[in-house]
Design an enzyme around this catalytic site. Structure first.
Site, mmCIF file in Angstrom:
data_model
loop_
_atom_site.group_PDB
_atom_site.id
_atom_site.type_symbol
_atom_site.label_atom_id
_atom_site.label_comp_id
_atom_site.label_asym_id
_atom_site.label_seq_id
_atom_site.Cartn_x
_atom_site.Cartn_y
_atom_site.Cartn_z
ATOM 1 C CB CYS A 88 -0.903 0.041 1.238
ATOM 2 S SG CYS A 88 -2.091 -1.301 1.380
ATOM 3 C CG ASP A 89 3.014 4.923 -1.255
ATOM 4 O OD1 ASP A 89 3.971 4.737 -0.470
ATOM 5 O OD2 ASP A 89 2.771 6.025 -1.768
#
Length: 216
Positions: free
Chosen positions: A77-78
């Site tokens: 995730c980012d």
């Protein structure tokens, strides 16, 4: 139970997953984000804010798969904040966070959180047995509109002094000390925290993995 690896050092992401009954193993990728974005932009041209988040999520996920090869589903995730067409990540330095909040106060931004999943489970060769991995890789971005309170300079200085906004995308949290400074959101609350549970569920279903199979 199917094992999940979280390719992120974010305590908020891990806590969100654990509160939903999934206790992931954390493996940090160590990805050079600037280098990854430069490479992607050289290949594809200028990236939209949503694509920046997705590109970095994919890079983190695939780096963990390549370096550590966990027998598990791997989730990267980012998050990045889009404000007036500009992209903002972690401010790191207090002066940068203060400047950022002076731009954000009273304004509306979009928090983009990219998600990437690789099914790196061991493959099962028996016909009709779908319990093993597929090697599939897929992702998507959740974008949520965030309305910021009109903070005073004193409030900004006091918040930045806590250190919290320095290491989080957009220089704010909605589930921590920054909560009082977010007046409302339009979209998925969990995506603003760092991982969209509904979106992850939808991605898993594309792999024929129901969410409850991850619950411990």
């Amino acid at each position: 139970m199917i094992a999940l690896v979280l390719a992120s050092a974010s305590p908020a992401r891990r806590s969100t997953l654990r509160n939903a009954g999934v206790d992931p193993e954390v493996m940090v990728s160590g990805v050079d984000e600037d280098a990854e974005l430069a490479q992607a932009q050289a290949r594809y041209g200028e990236l939209s804010p949503a694509d920046v988040a997705l590109t970095l999520a994919r890079a983190k996920c695939e780096a963990v798969v390549q370096a550590q090869a966990p027998d598990a589903l791997v989730l990267g995730c980012d998050s990045v904040l889009e404000l007036d067409g500009q992209i903002y990540g972690k401010p790191i330095e207090p002066a940068v966070a203060i400047e950022r909040w002076r731009l954000m106060r009273g304004q509306v931004g979009i928090l983009h959180t990219g998600h990437w999943i690789v099914d790196n489970r061991e493959r099962i060769e028996h016909p009709g047995d779908t319990s093993g991995g597929t090697g599939a890789t897929l992702g998507a971005t959740a974008s949520t509109t965030v309305h910021f309170a009109d903070l005073t300079d004193e409030e900004i200085d006091a918040y930045v002094a806590t250190g919290e906004p320095l290491q989080v995308a957009g220089a704010f949290t909605v589930d921590g000390l920054g909560g009082p400074y977010v007046t409302s959101i339009d979209g998925d609350y969990h995506a603003v925290v760092g991982v969209s549970l509904p979106l992850v569920r939808e991605l898993l279903l594309q792999l024929d993995v129901p969410w409850h199979s991850l619950r411990s």
